[in-house]
Write a protein that holds these residues in place. Sequence first.
Motif, PDB file in Angstrom:
ATOM      1  N   VAL A 169       2.231  44.934  -2.484  1.00 42.07           N
ATOM      2  CA  VAL A 169       1.860  44.362  -3.745  1.00 42.07           C
ATOM      3  C   VAL A 169       1.426  42.994  -3.321  1.00 42.07           C
ATOM      4  CG1 VAL A 169       3.336  45.917  -4.995  1.00 42.07           C
ATOM      5  CG2 VAL A 169       4.110  43.645  -4.225  1.00 42.07           C
ATOM      6  N   TYR A 170       0.678  42.381  -4.391  1.00 44.71           N
ATOM      7  CA  TYR A 170       0.095  41.018  -4.491  1.00 44.71           C
ATOM      8  C   TYR A 170       0.629  40.759  -5.911  1.00 44.71           C
ATOM      9  CZ  TYR A 170      -2.950  37.052  -4.979  1.00 44.71           C
ATOM     10  OH  TYR A 170      -2.988  35.631  -5.323  1.00 44.71           O
ATOM     11  N   LEU A 171       1.400  39.481  -6.005  1.00 44.57           N
ATOM     12  CA  LEU A 171       1.830  38.863  -7.087  1.00 44.57           C
ATOM     13  C   LEU A 171       1.068  38.129  -7.718  1.00 44.57           C
ATOM     14  CD1 LEU A 171       5.893  38.196  -6.053  1.00 44.57           C
ATOM     15  CD2 LEU A 171       4.700  40.377  -6.985  1.00 44.57           C
ATOM     16  N   GLY A 172       0.129  38.307  -8.735  1.00 45.35           N
ATOM     17  CA  GLY A 172      -0.839  37.530  -9.144  1.00 45.35           C
ATOM     18  C   GLY A 172      -0.324  36.774 -10.616  1.00 45.35           C
ATOM     19  N   ASP A 173      -0.990  35.521 -10.761  1.00 39.19           N
ATOM     20  CA  ASP A 173      -0.858  34.747 -11.967  1.00 39.19           C
ATOM     21  C   ASP A 173      -1.681  35.082 -13.358  1.00 39.19           C
ATOM     22  OD1 ASP A 173       0.929  33.139 -10.353  1.00 39.19           O
ATOM     23  OD2 ASP A 173      -0.761  31.978  -9.761  1.00 39.19           O
ATOM     24  N   ARG A 231      -4.642  39.331  -1.429  1.00 43.16           N
ATOM     25  CA  ARG A 231      -5.068  40.352  -2.382  1.00 43.16           C
ATOM     26  C   ARG A 231      -5.703  41.558  -2.016  1.00 43.16           C
ATOM     27  NH1 ARG A 231      -6.374  38.365  -8.017  1.00 43.16           N
ATOM     28  NH2 ARG A 231      -6.089  40.221  -9.366  1.00 43.16           N
ATOM     29  N   ASN A 232      -6.486  41.627  -0.996  1.00 45.90           N
ATOM     30  CA  ASN A 232      -7.208  42.551  -0.475  1.00 45.90           C
ATOM     31  C   ASN A 232      -6.387  43.581   0.284  1.00 45.90           C
ATOM     32  OD1 ASN A 232      -9.828  41.300  -1.129  1.00 45.90           O
ATOM     33  ND2 ASN A 232      -9.749  40.052   0.652  1.00 45.90           N
ATOM     34  N   PHE A 233      -5.227  42.994   0.977  1.00 45.05           N
ATOM     35  CA  PHE A 233      -4.447  44.233   1.597  1.00 45.05           C
ATOM     36  C   PHE A 233      -3.438  44.651   0.721  1.00 45.05           C
ATOM     37  CE2 PHE A 233      -4.611  40.835   5.288  1.00 45.05           C
ATOM     38  CZ  PHE A 233      -6.214  41.616   5.705  1.00 45.05           C
ATOM     39  N   ALA A 234      -3.375  44.571  -0.836  1.00 41.80           N
ATOM     40  CA  ALA A 234      -2.377  45.044  -1.577  1.00 41.80           C
ATOM     41  C   ALA A 234      -2.957  46.581  -2.160  1.00 41.80           C
ATOM     42  CB  ALA A 234      -2.270  44.162  -2.664  1.00 41.80           C
ATOM     43  N   ASP A 235      -2.094  47.304  -2.319  1.00 38.50           N
ATOM     44  CA  ASP A 235      -2.114  48.560  -2.924  1.00 38.50           C
ATOM     45  C   ASP A 235      -2.434  48.370  -4.453  1.00 38.50           C
ATOM     46  OD1 ASP A 235      -1.949  49.869  -0.508  1.00 38.50           O
ATOM     47  OD2 ASP A 235       0.311  50.185  -0.867  1.00 38.50           O
ATOM     48  N   PHE A 236      -1.631  47.363  -5.087  1.00 39.80           N
ATOM     49  CA  PHE A 236      -1.960  46.971  -6.361  1.00 39.80           C
ATOM     50  C   PHE A 236      -1.435  45.565  -6.501  1.00 39.80           C
ATOM     51  CE2 PHE A 236       2.147  49.299  -6.281  1.00 39.80           C
ATOM     52  CZ  PHE A 236       2.867  48.474  -7.054  1.00 39.80           C
ATOM     53  N   THR A 237      -1.612  44.891  -7.870  1.00 38.12           N
ATOM     54  CA  THR A 237      -1.293  43.759  -8.371  1.00 38.12           C
ATOM     55  C   THR A 237      -0.401  43.796  -9.338  1.00 38.12           C
ATOM     56  OG1 THR A 237      -3.810  43.041  -7.478  1.00 38.12           O
ATOM     57  CG2 THR A 237      -2.347  41.485  -8.910  1.00 38.12           C
ATOM     58  N   VAL A 238       0.753  42.718  -9.284  1.00 40.09           N
ATOM     59  CA  VAL A 238       1.755  42.829 -10.388  1.00 40.09           C
ATOM     60  C   VAL A 238       1.523  41.451 -10.992  1.00 40.09           C
ATOM     61  CG1 VAL A 238       4.020  42.593 -10.538  1.00 40.09           C
ATOM     62  CG2 VAL A 238       3.037  44.289  -8.890  1.00 40.09           C
TER      63      VAL A 238
END
Length: 123
Positions: free
Chosen positions: A56-60, A103-110
């Motif tokens: 996962v990628y923790l986005g703002d 972010r490109n390696f993440a399955d989804f963004t949180v």
Amino acid sequence: MILIISFWFSLLPYLAAPQPAAPSPVTVASKDICRVYGTVYLERDPRYKNTASYTVYLGDEEAFASMVVYRESNKLFADGTAIWHITNKKAFADHVLYVTDNRNFADFTVHFTNVRSYAACRP
């Protein structure tokens, strides 16, 4: 006696022939991110990346997030989609997620929200 031995030698190719293996069942990994809820452990050590079920990628930004997550303080109430209780012990987690900086390696963004009713999954 010679007849019996010759009979066994004639059966030898059939007995030694390898039996065809049964086809192995095909297992498809389920990538339904909406089923990630409950107790979650966020793994940040790259050595244990392979033990995580998702990356996962923790986005703002809430607009670009695949899942808007509400952090529940009590694990008994983390029983719905996108409602997580973050634990600091991997052994107590229902799901282990690896947190990446790319972010490109993440399955989804949180994206984490402070309002429980805003918690949603957008696959």
